[in-house]
Design a protein around this motif. Structure first.
Motif, PDB file in Angstrom:
ATOM      1  N   ARG A   1       7.115  15.332  -1.497  1.00 23.62           N
ATOM      2  CA  ARG A   1       6.304  14.397  -2.255  1.00 23.62           C
ATOM      3  C   ARG A   1       5.494  13.505  -1.323  1.00 23.62           C
ATOM      4  NH1 ARG A   1       9.737  10.775  -5.788  1.00 23.62           N
ATOM      5  NH2 ARG A   1      10.899  12.702  -5.782  1.00 23.62           N
ATOM      6  N   GLY A   2       6.110  13.041  -0.239  1.00 23.20           N
ATOM      7  CA  GLY A   2       5.401  12.204   0.728  1.00 23.20           C
ATOM      8  C   GLY A   2       4.267  12.948   1.399  1.00 23.20           C
ATOM      9  N   ARG A   3       4.495  14.202   1.742  1.00 23.05           N
ATOM     10  CA  ARG A   3       3.460  15.024   2.365  1.00 23.05           C
ATOM     11  C   ARG A   3       2.295  15.224   1.404  1.00 23.05           C
ATOM     12  NH1 ARG A   3       5.936  19.995   3.049  1.00 23.05           N
ATOM     13  NH2 ARG A   3       7.548  18.818   4.089  1.00 23.05           N
ATOM     14  N   ARG A   4       2.606  15.505   0.157  1.00 25.35           N
ATOM     15  CA  ARG A   4       1.571  15.702  -0.852  1.00 25.35           C
ATOM     16  C   ARG A   4       0.759  14.420  -1.037  1.00 25.35           C
ATOM     17  NH1 ARG A   4       4.608  18.273  -4.797  1.00 25.35           N
ATOM     18  NH2 ARG A   4       5.474  16.256  -5.292  1.00 25.35           N
ATOM     19  N   GLY A   5       1.439  13.287  -1.029  1.00 18.85           N
ATOM     20  CA  GLY A   5       0.753  12.007  -1.175  1.00 18.85           C
ATOM     21  C   GLY A   5      -0.174  11.713  -0.012  1.00 18.85           C
ATOM     22  N   ARG A   6       0.263  12.053   1.202  1.00 19.86           N
ATOM     23  CA  ARG A   6      -0.603  11.833   2.367  1.00 19.86           C
ATOM     24  C   ARG A   6      -1.844  12.708   2.289  1.00 19.86           C
ATOM     25  NH1 ARG A   6       4.462  11.403   4.980  1.00 19.86           N
ATOM     26  NH2 ARG A   6       4.436  13.619   5.499  1.00 19.86           N
TER      27      ARG A   6
ATOM     28  N   ARG B   1       5.059   7.413  -6.831  1.00 21.72           N
ATOM     29  CA  ARG B   1       5.233   8.875  -6.804  1.00 21.72           C
ATOM     30  C   ARG B   1       4.650   9.474  -5.527  1.00 21.72           C
ATOM     31  NH1 ARG B   1       3.774  10.913 -12.878  1.00 21.72           N
ATOM     32  NH2 ARG B   1       5.288   9.623 -13.932  1.00 21.72           N
ATOM     33  N   TRP B   2       3.610   8.871  -4.976  1.00 19.12           N
ATOM     34  CA  TRP B   2       2.922   9.446  -3.836  1.00 19.12           C
ATOM     35  C   TRP B   2       3.541   9.019  -2.512  1.00 19.12           C
ATOM     36  CZ3 TRP B   2       0.555  13.002  -6.116  1.00 19.12           C
ATOM     37  CH2 TRP B   2      -0.116  12.783  -7.314  1.00 19.12           C
TER      38      TRP B   2
END
Length: 85
Positions: free
Chosen positions: A33-38, A83-84
């Motif tokens: 989720r963190g990678r997607r947010g970045r 969420r991000w």
């Protein structure tokens, strides 16, 4: 692509791992989720930086539409920031 049999086996293994070690799956989900947010944040910054060039090259209407979409994106990212990150 996995065959249907391989996909079924993979889902079974995943389900068993999720049930046996939920902490492990929580860590993996948080990292993804963190990678997607970045990536989403990086894409937003690049699009904002490209907005002036798009306005010059494609015209005011295209620039205005892009700006409205980016503002909506920024509002949604702010609204769902937990969420991000």
């Amino acid at each position: 692509m996995l065959s249907k049999e391989d996909q079924r086996r993979f889902e079974q293994i995943t389900r068993q791992l999720r049930e046996s070690d939920p902490a492990f799956f929580a860590r993996l989900d948080h990292r993804a989720r963190g990678r997607r947010g970045r990536y989403l944040m990086l894409l937003t910054i690049v699009l904002w930086a490209a907005l002036p060039a798009m306005t010059v090259l494609a015209g005011r209407l295209a620039g205005a539409i892009c700006a409205v979409v980016l503002v909506a994106n920024a509002v949604l990212m702010w609204r769902f920031r937990r969420r991000w990150l």
